[in-house]
Design a protein around this motif. Sequence first.
Motif, short mmCIF file in Angstrom:
data_model
loop_
_atom_site.label_atom_id
_atom_site.label_comp_id
_atom_site.label_asym_id
_atom_site.label_seq_id
_atom_site.Cartn_x
_atom_site.Cartn_y
_atom_site.Cartn_z
N LYS A 157 14.57 -2.46 -7.10
CA LYS A 157 15.66 -2.20 -6.15
C LYS A 157 17.03 -2.53 -6.73
CE LYS A 157 13.00 -2.79 -1.93
NZ LYS A 157 12.42 -3.83 -1.07
N GLN A 158 17.07 -3.48 -7.67
CA GLN A 158 18.35 -3.89 -8.24
C GLN A 158 18.65 -3.21 -9.57
OE1 GLN A 158 16.00 -6.65 -7.43
NE2 GLN A 158 16.75 -6.40 -5.34
N ALA A 159 17.71 -2.38 -10.05
CA ALA A 159 17.84 -1.85 -11.41
C ALA A 159 18.92 -0.78 -11.51
CB ALA A 159 16.51 -1.27 -11.86
N GLY A 160 19.49 -0.64 -12.72
CA GLY A 160 20.44 0.44 -12.98
C GLY A 160 19.75 1.59 -13.70
N LEU A 161 18.62 1.28 -14.36
CA LEU A 161 17.87 2.29 -15.12
C LEU A 161 16.38 2.05 -14.93
CD1 LEU A 161 17.75 4.52 -17.39
CD2 LEU A 161 17.64 2.63 -19.02
N ILE A 162 15.65 3.11 -14.60
CA ILE A 162 14.20 2.98 -14.42
C ILE A 162 13.53 4.06 -15.26
CG2 ILE A 162 12.29 3.05 -12.77
CD1 ILE A 162 14.61 2.37 -10.62
N LEU A 163 12.61 3.64 -16.12
CA LEU A 163 11.90 4.60 -16.97
C LEU A 163 10.42 4.58 -16.62
CD1 LEU A 163 13.50 3.45 -20.35
CD2 LEU A 163 14.26 5.31 -18.88
N ALA A 164 9.84 5.75 -16.34
CA ALA A 164 8.40 5.82 -16.08
C ALA A 164 7.75 6.47 -17.28
CB ALA A 164 8.14 6.61 -14.81
N VAL A 165 7.12 5.65 -18.12
CA VAL A 165 6.61 6.14 -19.40
C VAL A 165 5.17 5.72 -19.63
CG1 VAL A 165 8.85 6.36 -20.54
CG2 VAL A 165 7.73 4.14 -20.53
N THR A 166 4.33 5.72 -18.58
CA THR A 166 2.91 5.44 -18.78
C THR A 166 2.26 6.67 -19.41
OG1 THR A 166 2.02 6.38 -16.73
CG2 THR A 166 2.98 4.19 -16.57
N ASP A 167 0.98 6.57 -19.74
CA ASP A 167 0.31 7.71 -20.37
C ASP A 167 -0.16 8.74 -19.34
OD1 ASP A 167 -1.70 6.28 -19.26
OD2 ASP A 167 -2.82 5.94 -21.10
N SER A 168 0.11 8.49 -18.05
CA SER A 168 -0.33 9.44 -17.03
C SER A 168 0.86 10.12 -16.36
CB SER A 168 -1.18 8.72 -15.98
OG SER A 168 -1.18 9.46 -14.77
N ASP A 169 0.90 11.44 -16.42
CA ASP A 169 1.97 12.19 -15.77
C ASP A 169 2.01 11.90 -14.27
OD1 ASP A 169 2.71 13.35 -18.09
OD2 ASP A 169 2.08 15.39 -17.57
N ASN A 170 0.81 11.86 -13.66
CA ASN A 170 0.76 11.68 -12.21
C ASN A 170 1.34 10.33 -11.81
OD1 ASN A 170 -0.46 14.13 -12.25
ND2 ASN A 170 -2.51 13.38 -11.74
N VAL A 171 0.99 9.30 -12.59
CA VAL A 171 1.52 7.97 -12.31
C VAL A 171 3.04 7.98 -12.50
CG1 VAL A 171 1.60 5.58 -13.14
CG2 VAL A 171 -0.61 6.73 -12.81
N ASN A 172 3.51 8.64 -13.55
CA ASN A 172 4.96 8.68 -13.80
C ASN A 172 5.71 9.39 -12.66
OD1 ASN A 172 4.50 7.33 -16.16
ND2 ASN A 172 4.62 9.15 -17.46
N VAL A 173 5.14 10.49 -12.19
CA VAL A 173 5.77 11.22 -11.07
C VAL A 173 5.84 10.32 -9.84
CG1 VAL A 173 5.44 13.09 -9.40
CG2 VAL A 173 5.18 13.56 -11.85
N MET A 174 4.70 9.69 -9.51
CA MET A 174 4.68 8.86 -8.30
C MET A 174 5.61 7.66 -8.44
SD MET A 174 1.46 7.27 -6.27
CE MET A 174 1.68 5.97 -5.06
N THR A 175 5.62 7.04 -9.62
CA THR A 175 6.49 5.89 -9.83
C THR A 175 7.96 6.30 -9.72
OG1 THR A 175 4.86 4.87 -11.26
CG2 THR A 175 7.10 4.05 -11.46
N GLY A 176 8.29 7.45 -10.30
CA GLY A 176 9.66 7.95 -10.22
C GLY A 176 10.08 8.19 -8.78
N GLN A 177 9.18 8.82 -8.00
CA GLN A 177 9.50 9.11 -6.60
C GLN A 177 9.61 7.82 -5.78
OE1 GLN A 177 6.22 11.73 -5.72
NE2 GLN A 177 7.42 13.56 -6.12
N LEU A 178 8.69 6.88 -6.05
CA LEU A 178 8.74 5.59 -5.35
C LEU A 178 10.05 4.88 -5.68
CD1 LEU A 178 5.21 3.94 -5.74
CD2 LEU A 178 6.43 4.24 -3.61
N ALA A 179 10.38 4.88 -6.97
CA ALA A 179 11.60 4.19 -7.42
C ALA A 179 12.82 4.78 -6.72
CB ALA A 179 11.74 4.31 -8.93
N ARG A 180 12.81 6.13 -6.56
CA ARG A 180 13.96 6.77 -5.92
C ARG A 180 14.06 6.37 -4.45
NH1 ARG A 180 17.86 7.06 -7.80
NH2 ARG A 180 17.91 8.84 -9.20
N THR A 181 12.91 6.23 -3.78
CA THR A 181 12.98 5.83 -2.37
C THR A 181 13.45 4.37 -2.24
OG1 THR A 181 10.66 5.21 -2.31
CG2 THR A 181 11.17 7.43 -1.59
N LEU A 182 13.17 3.56 -3.27
CA LEU A 182 13.57 2.15 -3.21
C LEU A 182 15.01 1.95 -3.68
CD1 LEU A 182 10.39 0.53 -4.82
CD2 LEU A 182 11.03 0.47 -2.41
#
Lengths: 219, 134
Positions: free
Chosen positions: B66-91
């Motif tokens: 919530k306090q971050a200025g930069l969030i990178l989703a770089v796991t080996d799973s595209d699906n996890v990266n998509v969900m993490t990115g979307q979650l991060a955006r909602t937070l």
Amino acid sequence: MKRAVLIAGKPNKAKALAQALMEKGMDVCVIQQNKQDSKRIAKTGAKVIRGDATKPYVLQEAGIAGYDLAVGVFSRDSDNLVMLELAKKQFQVKRTVSLVSDPKLEPFFKGMGVDKVVCASTVITGLLEQQMMADTLNQMVPVAHGQAELLEISVLEGDKAANLTLEELPLPQGVLVASILKNGKLEVPGKDTRLQAGDELLVIVSKGMEEKTLQELKG
Amino acid sequence: MNGLAVVCGCGRLGAGIASALSEREEDTVVIDHHKDAFSRLDLSYAGLTVTGDVTDLDVLDEAHVKQAGLILAVTDSDNVNVMTGQLARTLNKNARIILRLQDLEKACLVEGMDIETISPFGLAKQDILERIQK
């Protein structure tokens, strides 16, 4: 027209769900990665496509465009989310249903366009609560579009309500004892009707007051 | 760069980026569900590590998404990266969010959410084409 459903995820869950929905007369398509699982599920009569259901070209091959329903039963939340978002955004599937592991993710899934979210732990907790209430309840029927419940409750020896009249019984607002079965005879109760062990009550309860009502009756 | 950087996934790419950010004295948090993954970080890594699933809200909270200025989703799973990115955006409405995707066809899922995507395959292709043109 038959309703068309796509199911993808854990093979055992997908198979059981496919069978249940086919019994309801729906057209079912299942997507599975593994060859053996695919064969096993194909024996149920469902259409089975092999591949990764979270990839657009696999969904394309399955021909799910315009399907009525897509259900994700993967164990990973992210797989369910990606598959259902693709189904909805790229293939115009009308309704999407996802299993999720964590109830806290429910609002997020809905925000991302998943129509219905089922959380196994919430369902099981709900069932357990219902089961715990069911021990003292003979029947529970939702009425008035789910805004109220019709409960059938037996008065037992030692219950708080035993030997009290309806007037003395501190029932919460929105609760009505509609009828009493005394020694096999149906009575319409008045305020001085005395409850006794062995009586069976039909009670109409507003939604959410079930537990409080039972507490007042049973103690 | 402004504020904290959160790196989701500590594989070779995640560990490499987290180490480099830490080297540049950026405040950095790296998340991975395997504790062993943090051994890929440079010995000089001075940021935080959080062990957990990057699609778990509690874990993202613990990593201060919530306090971050930069969030990178770089796991080996595209699906996890998509969900993490979307979650991060909602937070976090303001952070810059970048996803790694193997399959750029999934980039459509984050359209309109102000999320950037990069594909190692796309970058390699571009690089190779540029080299052989010379």
